[in-house]
Every structure is written in C-alpha cells, then in structure tokens.
Design an enzyme around this catalytic site. Structure first.
Site, PDB file in Angstrom:
ATOM      1  N   ARG A  98       0.845  -1.186   0.000  1.00 42.69           N
ATOM      2  CA  ARG A  98       0.000   0.000   0.000  1.00 42.69           C
ATOM      3  C   ARG A  98       0.886   1.244   0.000  1.00 42.69           C
ATOM      4  O   ARG A  98       1.582   1.527   0.981  1.00 42.69           O
ATOM      5  CB  ARG A  98      -0.919   0.003   1.222  1.00 42.69           C
ATOM      6  CG  ARG A  98      -1.972  -1.108   1.224  1.00 42.69           C
ATOM      7  CD  ARG A  98      -2.937  -0.955   0.079  1.00 42.69           C
ATOM      8  NE  ARG A  98      -4.148  -1.751   0.266  1.00 42.69           N
ATOM      9  CZ  ARG A  98      -5.141  -1.773  -0.610  1.00 42.69           C
ATOM     10  NH1 ARG A  98      -5.057  -1.073  -1.737  1.00 42.69           N
ATOM     11  NH2 ARG A  98      -6.215  -2.523  -0.394  1.00 42.69           N
ATOM     12  N   ALA A 110     -11.225  -6.670  -0.434  1.00 37.99           N
ATOM     13  CA  ALA A 110     -12.098  -5.492  -0.453  1.00 37.99           C
ATOM     14  C   ALA A 110     -11.936  -4.771  -1.777  1.00 37.99           C
ATOM     15  O   ALA A 110     -10.994  -5.027  -2.532  1.00 37.99           O
ATOM     16  CB  ALA A 110     -11.758  -4.555   0.703  1.00 37.99           C
ATOM     17  N   GLU A 130     -10.242 -10.971  -6.901  1.00 42.54           N
ATOM     18  CA  GLU A 130      -8.993 -10.919  -6.151  1.00 42.54           C
ATOM     19  C   GLU A 130      -8.498 -12.280  -5.692  1.00 42.54           C
ATOM     20  O   GLU A 130      -7.286 -12.481  -5.538  1.00 42.54           O
ATOM     21  CB  GLU A 130      -9.146  -9.983  -4.945  1.00 42.54           C
ATOM     22  CG  GLU A 130      -9.377  -8.529  -5.338  1.00 42.54           C
ATOM     23  CD  GLU A 130      -9.360  -7.598  -4.144  1.00 42.54           C
ATOM     24  OE1 GLU A 130      -9.227  -8.088  -3.004  1.00 42.54           O
ATOM     25  OE2 GLU A 130      -9.473  -6.374  -4.353  1.00 42.54           O
ATOM     26  N   SER A 147     -12.879   7.116   8.286  1.00 38.23           N
ATOM     27  CA  SER A 147     -12.362   8.401   8.761  1.00 38.23           C
ATOM     28  C   SER A 147     -13.359   9.498   8.411  1.00 38.23           C
ATOM     29  O   SER A 147     -13.146  10.285   7.481  1.00 38.23           O
ATOM     30  CB  SER A 147     -10.994   8.692   8.116  1.00 38.23           C
ATOM     31  OG  SER A 147     -10.399   9.830   8.687  1.00 38.23           O
ATOM     32  N   PRO A 148     -14.493   9.565   9.146  1.00 40.64           N
ATOM     33  CA  PRO A 148     -15.596  10.453   8.781  1.00 40.64           C
ATOM     34  C   PRO A 148     -15.323  11.942   8.932  1.00 40.64           C
ATOM     35  O   PRO A 148     -16.159  12.756   8.548  1.00 40.64           O
ATOM     36  CB  PRO A 148     -16.714  10.015   9.729  1.00 40.64           C
ATOM     37  CG  PRO A 148     -16.010   9.424  10.914  1.00 40.64           C
ATOM     38  CD  PRO A 148     -14.791   8.769  10.353  1.00 40.64           C
ATOM     39  N   GLY A 149     -14.164  12.316   9.461  1.00 42.00           N
ATOM     40  CA  GLY A 149     -13.830  13.726   9.563  1.00 42.00           C
ATOM     41  C   GLY A 149     -13.649  14.381   8.201  1.00 42.00           C
ATOM     42  O   GLY A 149     -13.927  15.572   8.037  1.00 42.00           O
ATOM     43  N   GLU A 153     -16.454   7.912   2.535  1.00 42.26           N
ATOM     44  CA  GLU A 153     -16.534   6.523   2.070  1.00 42.26           C
ATOM     45  C   GLU A 153     -17.151   5.606   3.122  1.00 42.26           C
ATOM     46  O   GLU A 153     -16.637   5.464   4.226  1.00 42.26           O
ATOM     47  CB  GLU A 153     -15.122   6.002   1.734  1.00 42.26           C
ATOM     48  CG  GLU A 153     -15.100   4.565   1.271  1.00 42.26           C
ATOM     49  CD  GLU A 153     -13.681   4.026   1.143  1.00 42.26           C
ATOM     50  OE1 GLU A 153     -13.495   2.992   0.488  1.00 42.26           O
ATOM     51  OE2 GLU A 153     -12.762   4.654   1.708  1.00 42.26           O
ATOM     52  N   GLU A 172      -5.008  -4.985 -13.433  1.00 40.33           N
ATOM     53  CA  GLU A 172      -3.619  -4.906 -13.876  1.00 40.33           C
ATOM     54  C   GLU A 172      -2.694  -4.275 -12.841  1.00 40.33           C
ATOM     55  O   GLU A 172      -1.522  -4.634 -12.734  1.00 40.33           O
ATOM     56  CB  GLU A 172      -3.533  -4.114 -15.188  1.00 40.33           C
ATOM     57  CG  GLU A 172      -4.158  -4.845 -16.378  1.00 40.33           C
ATOM     58  CD  GLU A 172      -3.991  -4.066 -17.669  1.00 40.33           C
ATOM     59  OE1 GLU A 172      -3.385  -2.969 -17.630  1.00 40.33           O
ATOM     60  OE2 GLU A 172      -4.475  -4.541 -18.713  1.00 40.33           O
TER      61      GLU A 172
END
Length: 217
Positions: A98, A110, A130, A147-149, A153, A172
């Site tokens: 990541r 996910a 996946e 992270s609702p601040g 999402e 890809e």
C-alpha cells in the site's frame, strides 16, 4: 412583631425552564437533525474519488467550510472456510503493498463499488476477482466509516461462507498474495500489532466476538 416580620425569608421566584430554540425543538421532534448545504464545489476529480469544498450550516446552527472526499463506497469480504473447524475457521487474507501506508499490509479482500452498483453484487465480484473464491452463503456483518472527519466513504462488510475455489483475475495494477489463515492466528497477529488495516481489525474482531458469544449460549 415588626422585628419578627423583618427576619422572614422572602419567597423565591420560580425558576424558568431553559428555552429550546424553535429549530432545535422541531428537529428533536422529528428525531433527527440535518445540515443545510449552502454550496459545494468540486476541487479535484480523480479516477477513484473526488474532493469537494462545501460551505454549510451544521445541525447546531454553526456555519462551516469542509473539504470532503466523496467516494462511491467500498465493500469488504470476510470469507470463511468452516470445513476443517467450526470453532476456529479459516479466513481468506491478502497481503499487498500500500503506497499510502508505505508498507505491505495484511487485509481482508475489499474493493470499491462502481456507480450505482449493489453492495452485495460488488462484494461477490471483488472476492472472485482478487482470490478466485465464490461463496454459497452471504450476509451483512457491519457498515462503518473509516475516517468520517473528511472521508465520505462507507465500507460495507459482508460475511461469506461455503467457499468454492477458482481462478483469481485481479486488475492490472493489483499484485495480491492471498492465503487461508486460522481465525485464532489472525487474532494473535492483531494483538501483536502485525495487522494495521482498519477494515480487517474491525471485521475480524467483531466476528470473533460474535462467534465466542454463540459458543457460550
């Protein structure tokens, strides 16, 4: 008599009840309070999300300006294999790099939803893409905001059982290593700090708690 009456206590005026502003009183009767959006400007449009600069009046009456990331939403899949053990089932886990975190992370499968896509359909698609797995039984586990601040999402977690193995066909730009790991081993990894992905922490620990409560009944 004059002196005695001078020492008599004065009666206190009744306390006034706190006044509730009409707007809040109306909102409380309705059972919910909502904001008033004054303006919304797209300041960035990318492939996965867009950034908006919003001017609004919050439910409490305060004027505010917020930069918010808007997203179609994502799905998370807790894919469970109980064929070897119902008490300590195996969970499908992925390991991938990541860039935002600058490290490899262990995660549950996910992915993002396409515009207008039903969450269950998206979860089934992502699991097969996946990992190659399909599942006979699906049910929702939990929904949360990471992270609702600033991030709009929503992440919907589905529990998938009755796994059927197949061939994975990731996108890809995805390099994903996946394997089956015992639930007890994942919990140990969490306790040691080896898992840092929020959706995995939330989903695995909630499922482990539900499974433990079920055993005690």
């Amino acid at each position: 008599m004059a002196k005695k009456s001078a020492k008599m206590k004065k009666s206190k005026a009744p306390k006034e009840k706190p006044h509730t502003p009409p707007a809040k009183e109306k909102a409380s009767k309705q059972g919910a309070e909502t904001e008033e959006l004054l303006s919304s400007e797209v300041v960035y449009q990318g492939k996965l999300f867009r950034v908006l600069h919003d001017r609004l009046i919050e439910p409490g009456g305060k004027k505010s300006e917020r930069d918010v990331i808007r997203h179609n939403g994502s799905v998370v899949i807790l894919a469970i294999d109980k064929s070897k053990s119902k008490k300590d089932p195996w969970i499908v886990m992925e390991r991938q790099y990541r860039h935002a975190a600058k490290q490899y992370l262990w995660e549950l499968p996910a992915g993002k939803l396409d515009a207008g896509e039903e969450p269950l359909v998206g979860a089934q698609r992502e699991l097969e893409e996946e990992t190659g797995y399909r599942a006979k039984k699906w049910k929702p586990l939990v929904e949360y905001y990471g992270s609702p601040g600033f991030l709009g999402e929503s992440m919907k977690v589905f529990q998938a059982e009755g796994l059927i193995a197949g061939d994975a066909h990731p996108e890809e730009d995805e390099e994903i290593e996946f394997r089956l790991v015992k639930l007890s081993e994942i919990v140990k990894m969490i306790e040691k700090g080896a898992i840092k992905d929020g959706k995995t922490l939330c989903s695995v620990l909630l499922y482990a708690r539900k499974l433990e409560k079920k055993r005690k009944k």
